[in-house]
Write a protein that holds these residues in place. Structure first.
Motif, mmCIF file in Angstrom:
data_model
loop_
_atom_site.group_PDB
_atom_site.id
_atom_site.type_symbol
_atom_site.label_atom_id
_atom_site.label_comp_id
_atom_site.label_asym_id
_atom_site.label_seq_id
_atom_site.Cartn_x
_atom_site.Cartn_y
_atom_site.Cartn_z
ATOM 1 N N ILE A 1 3.613 31.838 12.112
ATOM 2 C CA ILE A 1 2.146 31.712 12.157
ATOM 3 C C ILE A 1 1.501 33.028 11.723
ATOM 4 N N ASP A 2 2.032 34.145 12.189
ATOM 5 C CA ASP A 2 1.472 35.458 11.807
ATOM 6 C C ASP A 2 1.581 35.654 10.298
ATOM 7 N N TYR A 3 2.735 35.297 9.763
ATOM 8 C CA TYR A 3 2.946 35.433 8.313
ATOM 9 C C TYR A 3 1.945 34.539 7.553
ATOM 10 N N THR A 4 1.751 33.323 8.063
ATOM 11 C CA THR A 4 0.847 32.371 7.391
ATOM 12 C C THR A 4 -0.594 32.885 7.414
ATOM 13 N N ILE A 5 -0.990 33.457 8.537
ATOM 14 C CA ILE A 5 -2.375 33.963 8.639
ATOM 15 C C ILE A 5 -2.611 35.006 7.542
ATOM 16 N N THR A 6 -1.654 35.917 7.379
ATOM 17 C CA THR A 6 -1.814 36.971 6.373
ATOM 18 C C THR A 6 -1.812 36.380 4.965
ATOM 19 N N ALA A 7 -0.834 35.520 4.687
ATOM 20 C CA ALA A 7 -0.697 34.972 3.325
ATOM 21 C C ALA A 7 -1.893 34.089 2.961
ATOM 22 N N PHE A 8 -2.345 33.296 3.914
ATOM 23 C CA PHE A 8 -3.463 32.367 3.675
ATOM 24 C C PHE A 8 -4.749 33.163 3.389
#
Ligand code: C6P
Length: 393
Positions: free
Chosen positions: A365-372
């Protein structure tokens, strides 16, 4: 990193279900309808899996749980079954009520029945993607034979008022069906507590194998045989049983229902974290906010960013999301739920669905927040006017 956030399209198999299925591809391959040892030795395992499903959904013993190849088959069977059993012999009762946002296995089947003389009311959603019990009640007439309403929407996760509508139908002597594909393993489904006549589910949405599902049928509400042929399933759905998959579905269902609390606490916390972070991106709309929603689903629209372009950027970052329903993903048509909600037509092309599972991790989820967030910035920066279209790439 590879992050799978398309669990409303399908899920990975539960590792325990995979192990439990294995022997049925190898040594335990007999046909359970055969009278020899190879066939008979499989039966106790099948009974155990069926028993697990009855327990998980609290199904009364006298009711049927018919195994099908998928939810699409179950939905077709119930609607066409009602047509043959109730509408053809009594055309005075030829009206079906449903919502405007059902999966195509309901919507398309009902359009087909409408071409064959059935009157269908597609009740609209409100601005949150919700359909109230009152809206369904208002659509019911003296000619209504069936109400079919999904338990939870696949694109928004919005949960519909199933208990209330089921009770209304019971009071009025109308049959009630619910497509519970997106509800199982996410909300409590208790078939002894709610007066449901027919209920559909599909194993691959709760970490079971693909290509297997079921149709629950209450005693006394039997339909014409779903498939005519042999005596499997008491003749109600002929065809050699897919033993390994039934075993897998039984265990996966037991496991998902057993993890309901985790779903409603931990998965919801991760979804809410993701939602709160993405909603900070300027000009975004979280669809379904303010309505009851499944704990794993987020549908978000970003003004000026074509959904397809966002998917492409996310995919490059290793993240799997979708613009809505997987079975409509090849068309660049406007997102059906967004169109039904009646938002600004531009927003209908900008929706992104992110759906978690109990296997989703905080790091993902943390990775997705940054990438998104980065993807949103990049795509907006190449369009000063927000008028950007995917075809322009
Ligand atoms: N929805 C989605 O991406 P099958 O494919 O037959 O197992 O399930 C069909 C189905 C029926 N009802 C609902 C509410 C569903 O969500 C689905 C599958 C996927 O939303 C694939 S289109």
């Amino acid at each position: 990193m590879r992050v799978y956030l398309d669990n409303n399209a399908t899920t990975k198999i539960d590792p325990l279900a995979k192990v439990k299925m294995q022997p049925f591809f190898e040594e335990l391959y007999g046909n359970p309808n055969s009278l020899h040892k190879f066939g008979m030795e499989v039966r106790p395992y099948l009974n155990e899996a069926m028993g697990a499903m009855y327990d998980a959904l609290n199904i009364p013993d006298e009711d049927d749980l018919l195994i099908t190849s998928c939810a699409t088959e179950s939905n077709n069977a119930v609607l066409k079954g009602i047509f043959f059993k109730h509408i053809l012999p009594n055309p005075a009762k030829n009206h079906i009520v449903t919502t405007a946002v059902e999966h195509p296995s309901i919507g398309e089947t009902l359009h087909f029945l409408a071409e064959n003389g059935v009157e269908v009311s597609f009740v609209d959603v409100d601005e949150r993607g919700y359909v109230s019990a009152e809206a369904i009640q208002a659509a019911i007439t003296e000619r209504t034979v069936l109400v079919s309403m999904m338990w939870a929407n696949n694109e928004t996760g919005v949960i519909f008022p199933i208990e209330e509508v089921a009770l209304t139908c019971k009071e009025k002597g109308i049959l009630f069906h619910t497509d519970a594909v997106q509800a199982i393993g996410k909300v409590k489904v208790d078939l002894s507590a709610t007066p449901i006549d027919y209920l559909t589910f599909s194993a691959h949405k709760f970490h079971g194998p693909k290509g297997i599902g079921a149709l629950y049928v209450k005693k006394g509400r039997e339909l014409p045989n779903l498939l005519h042929g042999g005596e499997q399933m008491g003749g109600k759905r002929a065809g050699t049983l897919n033993v390994a998959y039934i075993i897998g579905m039984g265990l996966a269902l037991k496991q998902s229902v057993g993890h309901l609390e985790q779903m409603n606490a931990e998965v919801r916390r991760l979804r809410d974290k993701l939602e709160a972070a993405l909603a900070k991106i300027p000009d975004t709309i979280v669809v379904g906010r303010g309505a009851p929603r499944t704990p794993n689903t987020l549908l978000i629209s970003l003004r000026g960013i074509e959904g397809e372009a966002m998917l492409w950027d996310l995919n490059k970052a290793g993240i799997a999301a979708s613009t809505g329903s997987a079975c409509a993903s090849e068309s660049l048509e406007a997102n059906p739920i967004m169109s039904a909600i009646g938002e600004d037509p531009e927003l209908a092309h900008t929706a992104i669905r992110l759906s978690l599972s109990r296997f989703t991790t905080e790091a993902e989820i943390d990775y997705t927040i940054t990438a998104f967030t980065k993807a949103a910035e990049r795509l907006r920066s190449i369009s000063s006017t927000y008028g950007y279209k995917a075809e322009a790439l």
